[in-house]
Design an enzyme around this catalytic site. Structure first.
Site, PDB file in Angstrom:
ATOM      1  CG  PHE A 118      63.080  70.464  15.622  1.00 15.34           C
ATOM      2  CD1 PHE A 118      64.315  69.899  14.160  1.00 15.34           C
ATOM      3  CD2 PHE A 118      64.104  69.940  16.543  1.00 15.34           C
ATOM      4  CE1 PHE A 118      65.466  70.222  14.838  1.00 15.34           C
ATOM      5  CE2 PHE A 118      65.011  68.779  16.658  1.00 15.34           C
ATOM      6  CZ  PHE A 118      66.544  69.191  15.493  1.00 15.34           C
ATOM      7  CB  THR A 119      63.317  65.150  14.865  1.00 10.97           C
ATOM      8  OG1 THR A 119      64.027  66.176  15.732  1.00 10.97           O
ATOM      9  CG2 THR A 119      63.194  65.590  13.888  1.00 10.97           C
ATOM     10  NE  ARG A 163      67.291  66.204   9.701  1.00 11.94           N
ATOM     11  CZ  ARG A 163      67.164  65.885  12.025  1.00 11.94           C
ATOM     12  NH1 ARG A 163      67.757  66.645  12.480  1.00 11.94           N
ATOM     13  NH2 ARG A 163      66.878  64.646  12.338  1.00 11.94           N
ATOM     14  CG  PHE A 172      66.507  61.441  13.461  1.00  6.34           C
ATOM     15  CD1 PHE A 172      65.166  61.793  13.770  1.00  6.34           C
ATOM     16  CD2 PHE A 172      67.433  62.183  13.891  1.00  6.34           C
ATOM     17  CE1 PHE A 172      65.060  62.342  14.568  1.00  6.34           C
ATOM     18  CE2 PHE A 172      67.520  62.624  14.792  1.00  6.34           C
ATOM     19  CZ  PHE A 172      66.146  63.116  15.230  1.00  6.34           C
TER      20      PHE A 172
HETATM   21  N1  PM9 Z   1      69.246  69.742  16.412  1.00  8.05           N
HETATM   22  C1  PM9 Z   1      70.523  68.857  15.207  1.00  8.05           C
HETATM   23  O1  PM9 Z   1      71.578  68.509  14.592  1.00  8.05           O
HETATM   24  C2  PM9 Z   1      70.401  67.659  17.376  1.00  8.05           C
HETATM   25  C3  PM9 Z   1      70.385  66.284  16.935  1.00  8.05           C
HETATM   26  S1  PM9 Z   1      68.623  66.717  16.628  1.00  8.05           S
HETATM   27  C4  PM9 Z   1      67.347  66.067  17.420  1.00  8.05           C
HETATM   28  O2  PM9 Z   1      69.669  70.269  14.021  1.00  8.05           O
HETATM   29  C5  PM9 Z   1      66.380  72.764  17.398  1.00  8.05           C
HETATM   30  C6  PM9 Z   1      65.780  73.592  16.104  1.00  8.05           C
HETATM   31  C7  PM9 Z   1      66.973  72.653  16.931  1.00  8.05           C
HETATM   32  C8  PM9 Z   1      67.663  71.092  18.267  1.00  8.05           C
HETATM   33  C9  PM9 Z   1      68.397  70.370  18.275  1.00  8.05           C
HETATM   34  C10 PM9 Z   1      66.548  71.081  19.586  1.00  8.05           C
HETATM   35  C11 PM9 Z   1      67.108  70.412  20.520  1.00  8.05           C
HETATM   36  C12 PM9 Z   1      65.654  72.118  19.616  1.00  8.05           C
HETATM   37  N2  PM9 Z   1      65.725  72.661  18.729  1.00  8.05           N
HETATM   38  O3  PM9 Z   1      69.477  69.169  20.814  1.00  8.05           O
HETATM   39  O4  PM9 Z   1      68.432  68.859  21.676  1.00  8.05           O
HETATM   40  O5  PM9 Z   1      67.617  72.343  16.407  1.00  8.05           O
HETATM   41  O6  PM9 Z   1      70.208  69.813  22.336  1.00  8.05           O
HETATM   42  O7  PM9 Z   1      68.087  70.709  20.875  1.00  8.05           O
HETATM   43  C13 PM9 Z   1      70.241  68.931  16.868  1.00  8.05           C
HETATM   44  P1  PM9 Z   1      68.957  69.599  21.947  1.00  8.05           P
END
Ligand code: PM9
Length: 467
Positions: free
Chosen positions: A125-126, A383, A450
């Protein structure tokens, strides 16, 4: 009598008007935004499926909880409520709050990764991989091959390939593996769940080698729901019980509270080892705040504690996943190539198949996000190659097998009518897909490009497929 109609398990108490500007205006604005949907102003979006992160609607109970915020610098009662919710619903022994998921990822990476160590995971994951790399770690993908195939209908595409994990252990030695990073559900694969059977096997293997499992639990309740629906032996178990069982197979967790836990901001790191907890407690004061608030306001901790309880409510979770599958079914019926099976937090369009005339280096998924916005004011997210970033060693792009556009559905925000509009927009773009031009990246930031990269449309090249 079996019910054939469906309704969301809530009624709407407060509304936020939507604005739908003209297509011409959208074409102008997205160009100004460097053809990056993250750079478009939210007020210029009609239906916003950029992310399901922090975009959910809180319940009346959560709003009431905000009023109970105890904003003492230290020892706020809301911290103890959040801590109790983590114990009750997830079973982890210790936790420190963080401002959001990546705050927790930063802490765990600093605590457990020494330069040169490997971090296997069920797909990258990013933000997760970035924190692993910033701590000197090397990410290794150990997800099953089916996860990289958008057409494979295997129900648990989040599963770990035990052979891949064992090969890595044999190659580098268990002592050089910082931990296994295990996500429920797997975002970059299309929101795909992992099965409990697989988790148990993974647990057995990692225990033999004394390797910790750190759980990325942003969407654990959604994964638990899919286990209840699909995995033999779990149909009679509650989502709450399955969620706790999942957590019991891991040693600690990082959690973005902005997904399952239904808050607009917040997160936490959990761990069962007391020594590591003491270290995390000390580290959090450097980067986030005192260990009883970790960057969150008291009121936000209260909303998250309530949100955790609501996340495992059966009516809530089944409705949430139903909305996603409702949209997925419409796109599939229209012949639009999507990732199958449909995951739990969004529908992922296979942009490589949708726009076969655009090579991956011309960013087909990014181009499709632009076309969807221009067509119907629907905001989605890339993505694919842009999100994958660059190889730290060679400097070249990572070339992911999946080149996707995600239509992420915020929790409790839109109705099925909104999703009908989204489907119609995607179908309209599909009908004139060969008119969609590729892109060139003209500005590239160093980290998580991104979010802020800028593009220009490729002009002067034939876009239509011959014939
Ligand atoms: N996910 C999403 O849009 C937020 C922006 S992209 C960095 O899917 C996972 C599985 C996620 C995730 C964020 C994070 C980070 C960790 N693990 O955005 O920092 O899908 O609260 O969490 C995004 P935070």
């Amino acid at each position: 009598m079996k019910r054939t109609t469906y309704a969301e398990p809530y009624k709407i108490k407060m509304v936020e008007p939507l604005r739908n500007i003209s297509r011409r205006e959208r074409e102008r604005l997205v160009k100004l935004a460097g053809y990056n949907t993250f750079q478009v102003k939210a007020e210029d979006v009609y239906i916003d499926l950029l992310t399901d992160s922090g975009t959910g609607a809180m319940s009346d109970r959560q709003w009431a909880g905000l009023m109970m915020g105890d904003e003492s610098y230290s020892g706020s009662r809301n911290f103890y409520h959040l801590e109790a919710a983590v114990h009750q619903y997830y079973g982890y022994k210790y936790m420190v709050p963080t401002h959001q998921g990546r705050g927790a990822e930063h802490l765990i990476a600093r605590l457990l990764i020494k330069p040169g160590m490997y971090v296997p995971g069920n797909m990258y994951f990013t933000s997760t991989r970035l924190h692993q790399e910033l701590a000197g770690g090397v990410f290794e993908d150990v997800i099953i091959d089916e996860a990289h195939d958008p057409d494979s209908t295997f129900p648990f595409k989040g599963n770990v390939d035990l052979q891949k994990l064992e090969n890595l252990i044999n190659k580098v030695g268990a002592a050089n593996i910082a931990y296994l990073s295990l996500a429920t559900t797997v975002n970059m694969a299309g929101g795909q769940p992992i099965s409990l059977e697989n988790m148990k096997q993974v647990r057995k293997l990692t225990e033999q080698h004394n390797i910790r499992i750190i759980h990325d639990m942003a969407r654990v309740a959604e994964n638990a729901y899919m286990i209840q629906q699909l995995e033999p032996g779990y149909a009679d178990k509650t989502v709450a019980a399955i969620t706790k069982e999942i957590c019991s197979l891991t040693d600690g967790a990082v959690m973005s509270g902005k997904k399952d836990a239904l808050v607009n901001i917040g997160g936490m790191m959990a761990i069962n080892d007391q020594g590591l907890y003491e270290e995390a407690k000390n580290l959090v004061v450097v980067y986030e705040g005192m260990h009883t608030y970790g960057g969150m306001a008291g009121r936000d901790m209260e909303a998250m504690a309530i949100g955790i309880a609501e996340s495992v409510d059966e009516a809530h979770i089944s409705s949430r996943v139903h909305q996603v599958h409702y949209l997925g079914a419409q796109l599939r019926e229209a012949g639009i190539p999507i990732v199958n099976p449909v995951g739990t937090h969004g529908v992922y369009i296979n942009a490589a198949a949708f726009l076969p005339h655009i090579p991956q280096v011309k960013f087909p998924a990014q181009a499709l996000t632009v076309a969807l916005y221009e067509e119907g004011g629907v905001r989605s997210v890339e993505r694919g190659i842009v999100s994958a970033g660059r190889n730290k060693e060679t400097g070249d792009h990572h070339y992911p097998s999946l080149e996707l556009v995600r239509l992420a559905i915020p929790r409790r925000v839109y109705t099925l009518s909104h999703l009908d509009v989204v489907a119609e927009t995607a179908i309209n773009v599909f009908e004139k897909r060969y008119d969609v031009p590729g892109l060139e990246m003209v500005f590239e930031p160093k980290y998580m490009r991104f979010f802020q990269a800028r593009f220009e449309q490729v002009v002067g090249e034939p876009q239509r497929m011959p014939g």
